[in-house]
Write an enzyme that holds these catalytic residues in place. Structure first.
Site, mmCIF file in Angstrom:
data_model
loop_
_atom_site.group_PDB
_atom_site.id
_atom_site.type_symbol
_atom_site.label_atom_id
_atom_site.label_comp_id
_atom_site.label_asym_id
_atom_site.label_seq_id
_atom_site.Cartn_x
_atom_site.Cartn_y
_atom_site.Cartn_z
ATOM 1 N N HIS A 45 0.709 2.441 4.201
ATOM 2 C CA HIS A 45 -0.334 3.464 4.244
ATOM 3 C C HIS A 45 -0.340 4.120 5.627
ATOM 4 C CE1 HIS A 45 -4.261 5.376 3.839
ATOM 5 N NE2 HIS A 45 -4.346 4.952 2.586
ATOM 6 N N LYS A 99 0.766 9.866 -5.381
ATOM 7 C CA LYS A 99 -0.527 9.233 -5.152
ATOM 8 C C LYS A 99 -1.667 10.218 -5.407
ATOM 9 C CE LYS A 99 -3.375 7.069 -1.600
ATOM 10 N NZ LYS A 99 -3.450 6.517 -0.223
ATOM 11 N N HIS A 121 -10.863 -3.136 0.684
ATOM 12 C CA HIS A 121 -11.157 -1.812 0.127
ATOM 13 C C HIS A 121 -11.900 -1.869 -1.208
ATOM 14 C CE1 HIS A 121 -9.705 2.650 -0.157
ATOM 15 N NE2 HIS A 121 -10.971 2.518 0.187
ATOM 16 N N ASP A 144 0.821 -1.203 0.000
ATOM 17 C CA ASP A 144 0.000 0.000 0.000
ATOM 18 C C ASP A 144 0.863 1.265 0.000
ATOM 19 O OD1 ASP A 144 -2.307 1.481 0.069
ATOM 20 O OD2 ASP A 144 -3.152 0.452 1.793
ATOM 21 N N ASP A 145 0.730 2.070 -1.050
ATOM 22 C CA ASP A 145 1.361 3.398 -1.126
ATOM 23 C C ASP A 145 2.889 3.364 -1.192
ATOM 24 O OD1 ASP A 145 -1.221 4.276 -0.933
ATOM 25 O OD2 ASP A 145 -0.944 5.482 0.868
ATOM 26 N N LYS A 178 -5.784 -5.881 3.229
ATOM 27 C CA LYS A 178 -6.744 -4.806 2.945
ATOM 28 C C LYS A 178 -7.617 -5.136 1.734
ATOM 29 C CE LYS A 178 -6.509 0.023 1.367
ATOM 30 N NZ LYS A 178 -5.659 1.216 1.315
ATOM 31 N N CYS A 237 -6.235 3.584 -4.239
ATOM 32 C CA CYS A 237 -6.370 2.197 -3.773
ATOM 33 C C CYS A 237 -7.430 1.374 -4.493
ATOM 34 C CB CYS A 237 -6.672 2.195 -2.278
ATOM 35 S SG CYS A 237 -5.468 3.083 -1.270
ATOM 36 N N ASP A 247 0.148 -0.587 -5.014
ATOM 37 C CA ASP A 247 -1.190 -0.306 -5.534
ATOM 38 C C ASP A 247 -1.285 1.064 -6.179
ATOM 39 O OD1 ASP A 247 -1.005 1.160 -3.162
ATOM 40 O OD2 ASP A 247 -3.102 0.860 -2.621
#
Length: 562
Positions: free
Chosen positions: A222, A298, A132, A38-39, A130, A76, A280
């Site tokens: 994240h 992002k 989402h 994530d990120d 995650k 995301c 992601d």
């Protein structure tokens, strides 16, 4: 002879099903481990020159195939939806933003998912991390969309230790689920460590005679930026606090992947396994991430938002230790992994992804030549239409006030408000964003609605060629218009106050479905009718509570400015 013919026909019947599945005889499908981080920014891995230590990831990528022309989506939910379906956002109705925690929205139930298809191909499917992709109804949950087990979070972010997740300031609740129940007993564990241990547990108990699909969607890195002390101590010399915590989280990811691969080796999976590693979206510079030397981050359609860290590691690769420049998109994993599993869609015309295994493993020409990043009509606010954006900037082809981005060959076109286009250098300096004011800033976004770049020759998007190459602009605007004719209507419902966790025992959980089910059928027993009447009455009370809480929160906010 008749018996032999009959037996042959029966075998063919097993190999070819009405759902389009083809099981390749004489071949054991590989175990597939997909790690989505994530990120993680483009510059946030050792082999891209980062100060963050990622020795495991560096070694795996170095002995596999580094994907250096690999794209995802800028936020995301869109990346995850395209991984799960192989379809662009314009074909799922999820064109606009993420799926918010209180939004009555989820991945369309009529679109098959990757784990659903893999189960049809004989795989065991498990997910940690995650989700989402929406959870308003029980049928939206991971365990209803193809995964046989799930340990993780349903919302977009939350505390990495106590798993409290907030949507705004007025709706907070617990968000760690084991299957369809809240896993209160696991609170206090660090998310990356918890998910790693669950993966190892799955590997220990799985019957290896059956192929395995593991989707490891780690919550790191994240926000909130949190990491155990032993990881933070590695970066004591980093003066920038967000960067220090972010780096520690990425090192935790590195350790996690190392433990997973060690378990694959130790349990005998490794020689018949494929590991895919992907971020992601781009990193968030204001939260410790770094995409340097790419532009933006992002949330933007600049390269820093959509060009991702990615690699494939597998003993099954026909070439190893190489860098692939093949144009690959996150939607490609759906058909690629199904192909590896021996599954063939009876009709793949609805897919936007391409099978790119030949390009990755053997260096064959890549079937993908263009990527539609998105067309977001919701980005154009009601009443904002400026005829000049269509007639002049858009050559009468496209309203350039609409947020959209496309890449075709070497060329990349962006229109509308595509996000912050600054270049953020590595954040090794002390202090925070207030010290970045004198650094390099964008100069080409003011008053513009169309940009064109040759991202092969200019990957950092510094030379806008929109005015110099109008014929390329027209060609790509035409492609946007053609794609837009195939789009479904965007689904972007307003938040539902009934989703508030305080109405559901303090937990983020599905909140729709039961009331609708209670309206069906007239020929029912009196007890059933009474139960439904009580349920509806309770529901009305819940709605009133949610309304009062919402009004109260707004009054508290207003009081701050009195």
């Amino acid at each position: 002879m008749d018996v032999l013919v009959l037996g042959f026909c029966l075998v063919l019947g097993l190999l070819h099903t009405t759902e389009g599945k083809v099981l390749r005889p004489g071949r054991v499908p590989p175990h597939i481990v997909f790690v989505m981080v994530d990120d993680q920014g483009f510059n946030d891995i050792g082999y891209h020159g980062s100060e963050i230590h990622t020795p495991v990831l560096d070694e795996l990528a170095g002995k596999g195939v580094k994907l250096e022309n690999y794209y995802v989506q800028p936020i995301c939910s869109p990346s995850r939806s395209q991984l799960m379906t192989g379809r662009y956002q314009i074909h799922t109705g999820l064109q606009h933003s993420i799926i918010r925690a209180r939004q009555p929205l989820c991945l369309p139930p009529d679109i098959p998912t990757l784990p659903e298809r893999l189960r049809q191909a004989g795989y065991s499917t498990h997910m940690v991390g995650k989700w989402h992709l929406g959870f308003c109804r029980p049928e939206c949950l991971p365990t209803s969309r193809g995964f046989q087990s799930f340990l993780g979070s349903l919302t977009g972010s939350g505390d990495h230790f106590n798993f409290q997740s907030c949507d705004g300031t007025e709706a907070c609740g617990f968000d760690l689920h084991d299957g369809d129940r809240p896993a209160w007993e696991l609170s206090g564990n660090y998310s990356t460590r918890l998910y790693t241990e669950r993966v190892k547990e799955i590997l220990r108990h799985h019957d290896q005679r059956k192929p395995l699909f593991l989707y490891v969607a780690l919550q790191a890195a994240h926000t909130p930026l949190q990491a155990p002390g032993h990881l933070l101590r590695r970066y004591q010399t980093l003066g920038n606090r967000p960067r220090r915590h972010y780096a520690a989280m990425v090192s935790g990811v590195d350790e996690s992947v190392g433990e997973i691969v060690s378990e694959l080796r130790g349990r005998g999976y490794y020689n018949n396994s494929v590991l895919i590693y992907s971020s992601d979206n781009g990193g968030q510079p204001l939260s410790g991430g770094c995409n340097w030397p790419l532009r933006g981050g992002k949330g933007s359609y600049w390269e820093g938002g959509v060009r991702a860290v990615g690699f494939v590691h597998s003993p099954l690769l026909k070439r190893k230790g190489v860098v692939s420049k093949a144009l690959i998109h996150v939607s490609d994993w759906y058909p690629t992994l199904l192909s590896l599993a021996g599954y063939r869609e009876s009709d793949s015309s609805h897919l936007d992804g391409q099978d790119v295994w030949g390009a990755i493993s053997s260096g064959l020409p890549c079937p993908r030549t263009e990527i539609l990043f998105n067309i977001d009509p919701v980005s154009r606010r009601h009443g904002e239409v400026d005829p000049r954006l269509l007639t002049l900037n858009g050559f009468g082809i496209w309203d350039t006030g609409v947020r959209a981005a496309i890449r075709a060959g070497d060329w990349k076109l962006l229109t509308g408000n595509v996000g912050d286009g600054d270049w953020f250098p590595p954040q090794t300096m002390p202090g925070g964003p207030h010290q970045w004011q004198g650094m390099e800033k964008r100069r080409d976004q003011r008053g513009k609605s169309v940009w064109l770049f040759n991202v092969t020759a200019d990957p950092y998007e510094r030379a806008d060629l929109a005015e110099a190459r109008p014929e390329v602009v027209k060609m790509l605007l035409t492609r946007l218009a053609e794609y837009n004719r195939t789009a479904v209507s965007p689904r972007n419902p307003p938040d539902d106050p009934m989703a508030d966790p305080q109405l559901h025992g303090g937990v983020w959980t599905p909140w729709l479905g039961q009331e609708e089910a209670g309206d069906e059928g007239d020929d029912e027993e009196p007890d059933s009718i009474n139960r439904k009447a009580r349920s509806k009455s309770t529901c009305k009370v819940c709605k009133l509570r949610a309304l009062f809480k919402k009004v109260g929160t707004r009054m508290q906010r207003a009081a701050l400015y009195l």
